[in-house]
Design a protein around this motif. Sequence first.
Motif, PDB file in Angstrom:
ATOM      1  N   PHE A   1     -15.402  14.826 -36.246  1.00 51.83           N
ATOM      2  CA  PHE A   1     -14.466  14.353 -35.222  1.00 51.83           C
ATOM      3  C   PHE A   1     -13.225  13.732 -35.881  1.00 51.83           C
ATOM      4  O   PHE A   1     -12.103  13.910 -35.412  1.00 51.83           O
ATOM      5  CB  PHE A   1     -15.131  13.339 -34.290  1.00 51.83           C
ATOM      6  N   LEU A   2     -13.471  13.037 -36.976  1.00 57.82           N
ATOM      7  CA  LEU A   2     -12.350  12.457 -37.716  1.00 57.82           C
ATOM      8  C   LEU A   2     -11.376  13.550 -38.141  1.00 57.82           C
ATOM      9  O   LEU A   2     -10.165  13.450 -37.943  1.00 57.82           O
ATOM     10  CB  LEU A   2     -12.896  11.713 -38.941  1.00 57.82           C
TER      11      LEU A   2
ATOM     12  N   PHE B   1     -13.894   7.205 -47.753  1.00 63.72           N
ATOM     13  CA  PHE B   1     -13.113   7.017 -46.536  1.00 63.72           C
ATOM     14  C   PHE B   1     -12.685   5.566 -46.355  1.00 63.72           C
ATOM     15  O   PHE B   1     -12.295   5.162 -45.277  1.00 63.72           O
ATOM     16  CB  PHE B   1     -13.906   7.486 -45.320  1.00 63.72           C
TER      17      PHE B   1
ATOM     18  N   LEU C   1     -11.312   6.375 -34.408  1.00 63.77           N
ATOM     19  CA  LEU C   1     -10.895   7.361 -35.407  1.00 63.77           C
ATOM     20  C   LEU C   1      -9.383   7.541 -35.391  1.00 63.77           C
ATOM     21  O   LEU C   1      -8.753   7.677 -36.436  1.00 63.77           O
ATOM     22  CB  LEU C   1     -11.590   8.701 -35.136  1.00 63.77           C
TER      23      LEU C   1
ATOM     24  N   ARG D   1       2.296   8.080 -43.716  1.00 62.16           N
ATOM     25  CA  ARG D   1       1.034   8.663 -44.134  1.00 62.16           C
ATOM     26  C   ARG D   1       1.267   9.555 -45.324  1.00 62.16           C
ATOM     27  O   ARG D   1       2.200  10.289 -45.352  1.00 62.16           O
ATOM     28  CB  ARG D   1       0.458   9.468 -42.990  1.00 62.16           C
TER      29      ARG D   1
ATOM     30  N   LEU E   1      -6.855   6.941 -38.542  1.00 64.89           N
ATOM     31  CA  LEU E   1      -5.908   7.909 -39.082  1.00 64.89           C
ATOM     32  C   LEU E   1      -4.492   7.360 -39.104  1.00 64.89           C
ATOM     33  O   LEU E   1      -3.653   7.821 -39.873  1.00 64.89           O
ATOM     34  CB  LEU E   1      -5.980   9.200 -38.266  1.00 64.89           C
TER      35      LEU E   1
ATOM     36  N   ALA F   1     -12.010  17.541 -29.930  1.00 71.60           N
ATOM     37  CA  ALA F   1     -12.741  16.298 -30.185  1.00 71.60           C
ATOM     38  C   ALA F   1     -13.294  15.730 -28.885  1.00 71.60           C
ATOM     39  O   ALA F   1     -14.445  15.302 -28.828  1.00 71.60           O
ATOM     40  CB  ALA F   1     -11.832  15.285 -30.863  1.00 71.60           C
TER      41      ALA F   1
ATOM     42  N   LEU G   1     -15.149   5.706 -29.775  1.00 71.00           N
ATOM     43  CA  LEU G   1     -15.236   6.228 -31.143  1.00 71.00           C
ATOM     44  C   LEU G   1     -13.998   7.053 -31.472  1.00 71.00           C
ATOM     45  O   LEU G   1     -13.414   6.912 -32.554  1.00 71.00           O
ATOM     46  CB  LEU G   1     -16.503   7.068 -31.299  1.00 71.00           C
ATOM     47  N   LEU G   2     -13.570   7.888 -30.527  1.00 67.10           N
ATOM     48  CA  LEU G   2     -12.368   8.680 -30.783  1.00 67.10           C
ATOM     49  C   LEU G   2     -11.164   7.767 -30.982  1.00 67.10           C
ATOM     50  O   LEU G   2     -10.323   8.018 -31.854  1.00 67.10           O
ATOM     51  CB  LEU G   2     -12.112   9.637 -29.618  1.00 67.10           C
TER      52      LEU G   2
ATOM     53  N   LEU H   1     -19.332  11.948 -36.986  1.00 61.67           N
ATOM     54  CA  LEU H   1     -18.178  11.098 -37.283  1.00 61.67           C
ATOM     55  C   LEU H   1     -17.136  11.857 -38.108  1.00 61.67           C
ATOM     56  O   LEU H   1     -15.949  11.860 -37.788  1.00 61.67           O
ATOM     57  CB  LEU H   1     -18.660   9.859 -38.033  1.00 61.67           C
ATOM     58  N   TYR H   2     -17.586  12.518 -39.175  1.00 61.72           N
ATOM     59  CA  TYR H   2     -16.621  13.161 -40.068  1.00 61.72           C
ATOM     60  C   TYR H   2     -15.973  14.376 -39.445  1.00 61.72           C
ATOM     61  O   TYR H   2     -14.786  14.623 -39.664  1.00 61.72           O
ATOM     62  CB  TYR H   2     -17.282  13.494 -41.412  1.00 61.72           C
TER      63      TYR H   2
ATOM     64  N   ILE I   1      -9.422  14.988 -35.119  1.00 59.96           N
ATOM     65  CA  ILE I   1      -8.313  14.167 -34.643  1.00 59.96           C
ATOM     66  C   ILE I   1      -7.165  14.209 -35.643  1.00 59.96           C
ATOM     67  O   ILE I   1      -6.003  14.275 -35.282  1.00 59.96           O
ATOM     68  CB  ILE I   1      -8.788  12.719 -34.396  1.00 59.96           C
ATOM     69  N   ASP I   2      -7.534  14.254 -36.922  1.00 61.71           N
ATOM     70  CA  ASP I   2      -6.519  14.320 -37.959  1.00 61.71           C
ATOM     71  C   ASP I   2      -5.697  15.601 -37.810  1.00 61.71           C
ATOM     72  O   ASP I   2      -4.491  15.611 -38.023  1.00 61.71           O
ATOM     73  CB  ASP I   2      -7.193  14.272 -39.335  1.00 61.71           C
TER      74      ASP I   2
END
Lengths: 508, 484
Positions: free
Chosen positions: B400-401, A76, A186, A508, A190, B412, A182-183, B397-398, B404-405
């Motif tokens: 939620f990642l 990652f 993230l 992306r 992305l 989330a 945290l969100l 973490l993963y 969101i993706d």
Amino acid sequence: MTGVPILTIVTFLPLVGALFIIIQRGAPELVARQSRIIALWTSLITFLVSVLLWIYFDSSTARFQFEEQVEWIPAFRITYHAGIDGISLFFVLLSTLLTPICVLASWEAIHHRVKEYMVSFLVLETMMVGMFCALDFITFYVFFEGVLIPMFLIIGVWGHDRRVYAAFKFFLYTLTVSVLMLLAILAIYLQVLTTDIPTVMSTRLAPELQRWLWLAFLASFAVKVPMWPVHTWLPDAHVEAPTAGSVILAGVLLKMGGYGFLRFSIPMLPEASQYFTPLIFALSIVAIIYTSLVALAQDNMKKLIAYSSVAHMGIVTMGTFTFNQQGIQGAIFTMLSHGIVSAALFLCVGVAYDRMHTLMIDRYGGLVYRMPIYAFVFMVFTLASVGLPGTSGFVGELLSLVGAFQVSTWVAFLATTGIILGAAYMLWLYRRVIFGKLVKDDLKTIFDLTPREIAVFAPLVVLAFWMGIYPSSFLTPMSASVANLIEQYESAVSARVLPVPAVTVAER
Amino acid sequence: MPGILLLNLSVALPELFLAAAGLGILLLGVFVGERSSFRAVSWTTFGALGVTFAIVVWWGYSDSVIAFGGLFRADAFGVFMKGLVLVGSMAALVLSLDYFEREGVARFEFPVLVLFATVGMMIMVSANDLMTLYLGLELQSLSLYVVAAIRRDNAKSTEAGLKYFVLGALSSGMLLYGASLIYGFSGTTDFDGIAQTFGLQKSTPIGVIFGLVFVIAGLAFKVAAVPFHMWTPDVYEGSPTPVTAFFAAAPKVAAISLFIRVLIGPFGDLLAQWQQVIVVISIASMVLGALAAIWQTNFKRLLAYSSIGHMGYALIGLATGTESGITGIVIYMAIYVVMSLGTFACVIAMRQRGTAIENIEDLAGLAQTRPGMALAIAVFMFSMAGIPPLAGFFGKLYVFLAAIDAQLYLLAVIGVLTSVIGAYYYLRVVKVMYFDEPTVTFDPMSRGVAAVTGLTTALILLFFIWPSAVVTGAAGAAAALFSG
């Protein structure tokens, strides 16, 4: 100094000490004694190593220094990336300075489960230092949240009567808003496909997205700072925490919010920062005036100082969002000064508490007759908190107000009223505790500071004067980084005014 | 001859070996005799599982290979998940050794049943056909029904077994009904065939959606996701604790793997049809897991609700339907298995003068009487709450990642908020251990339990040093599902 992973050493040295403490076996008194000694030496050595950072720090550049980068989760593109600039340098030093002071201050006050206590403090130190050095979002978040675990235990195990309530409130309050951050992290990942903070800083995010992210960051940092109206956890946590817990809380943990604004909100989300500046100013002014008034009404010493912290932090957030050299340097300086002064004030309260086992102001009075040295020390920090010229508090507040004045005279005017109120409640506290007649019977046998306590206070007194009399030692290393921050902000904001299509993030 | 070649037996070598070993061990148990054979049979079973683990991990097919004429598939995903299942089963066996002897129910059937359940789970992980799916599922479930009621003279244990059986049979029925509808509309039970049939169609017949929902309902029961979770607290509380530890780890992995295989494989193109179902199940599980656990006083019941919540988080990854989402689930499950095994090892160690106690209040002051055990439980609790730097944080973490993706923002946000609510009850356990004064002292831990506790604590605590070991494996496992 090249080649030596000095930041990693400073970060993880306390953990090594904690491991040594964990393996101590034997009679409880012996283990307690050894734990204290190991904790003190570990934190002192850590402090000395961190002083090297200051000595070798290059004040002429805004770049990150002492950088280290190691692959962590390659799948990652998450790395362990550490580095400091002029903004974070002094927060690292503040953390490493206050930890040995806390250990020394708890030498006799904590006699119950000493081993776990010292381990908690050393783990806490690692988390704090790691957070200020982190240059990767995930590394940062791990340290940022990791602080909660030792702090939860420190308040909950060694705190006062309502410690369980305070510990839960502290933990859940902070966790709730941290997960929103945290969100946001993230979401940034992305967009940019990296969690490397310097890379993200040089990337422009779409202004609409910026506002959402900014609000998520605000939620997290506002609770940490704490800003009005999300400050209510702080008085509870301070009152219930043991003395050293309050010291770290006020001295370092509150700075995580202000640091967050400087490291994330402004450089990464400049348009949104500009957009929301009036909101920050409004909240800061309310915090400064309202919490100062609340502080006037307190009958508990720790609560009073806790509310005064909220007011001082209002000056910090105001200064941060002026976006000029004076304002931001003033904000950082106020944070450092508050880190020293409020920590020392909590230590002063702790000294009284250790002797009398009460925090109520009306149980004291006339201490100057029995405790002259204590009265002197308390006075130095009271005046530093008020912002008397010659003490550390003056420089920070002056710079912040000068910065604010350039942006808005009203903001500066209203903030100044808070400083007048600050003088009122601090001096009134001092008068009620130290002066007056010594009439209470249980106070008549109270004794003055011991040599150990003098050793705790001495470095803080020196620093309070040093920062007040010769602030350049502290302002010079940070000026290049702050100037760079402002320059980046200015260029980002002015670019948006020009009819240039907003550069969106990498495809992306 | 081509018929034989199509069987491609070596692909299923681990399952075949384990099944054959199971038959041999059953004979061993019968010949050695009832009482004295428990330990011998347990260790032999442990050895057989260990050998199978070695076969899976070192000689397993990490490229996608099909056997038994398309019924069975081995790939990197299978290697990872089977490894997890085997670790879960082995740990459960170690935990059961001492416990069953102390409780006086040391019967050699237990390890053998665990072994057959494990075979069933491995078949589930490798299923490539609706028939194989059902075969593996039932082999697993039948063994588990018996294991839940292994203390046959204990009312709670038999109640747990019966409840599990009745509800489990119902869910199997639903799954079978759904499978038959799907067969009816596609004309094949083969996963690849189903994928081809539905991948070509523009619109999906309503009957297929019905069938899909029934299959999802059946699978949701097996992973104990809301609204098919009702059996979990009772079965967790009623079963002997090592059995609960087993239930919480290996079968969950197998069921989640099957869930992934079915939805990503044959129904990958119908993402739009099942995504909202999974989103709803996931949200409901997270919310219920967070709220219902607050009022629990029994530690095992608390963990039951916590596991419901964890399945909700894992399902976030599935709801995305993307490769990164599946990577997230695989990481989440790996960490979850270690956490729950460690926690249950600590529950097993909660014994006072020979009797097991299960209330959270009994942990009061554990930090002073048994600092090591208190630290272990605290590590697991903080990890389950998702506080860094512990492993549980990385699991969340993963997923939620990935959420969101995939632009599942609501999922989330609800996920992180329920994790805060959940943190409250995990913290309550820590509070009881660290803030309260001791009331009871526990008997010393047995060696097996201590070993499992120590190992799992170290894994969770030190996961952050080298997370890429798990992350890379999980990413490879997820990639295997999307490559072919």
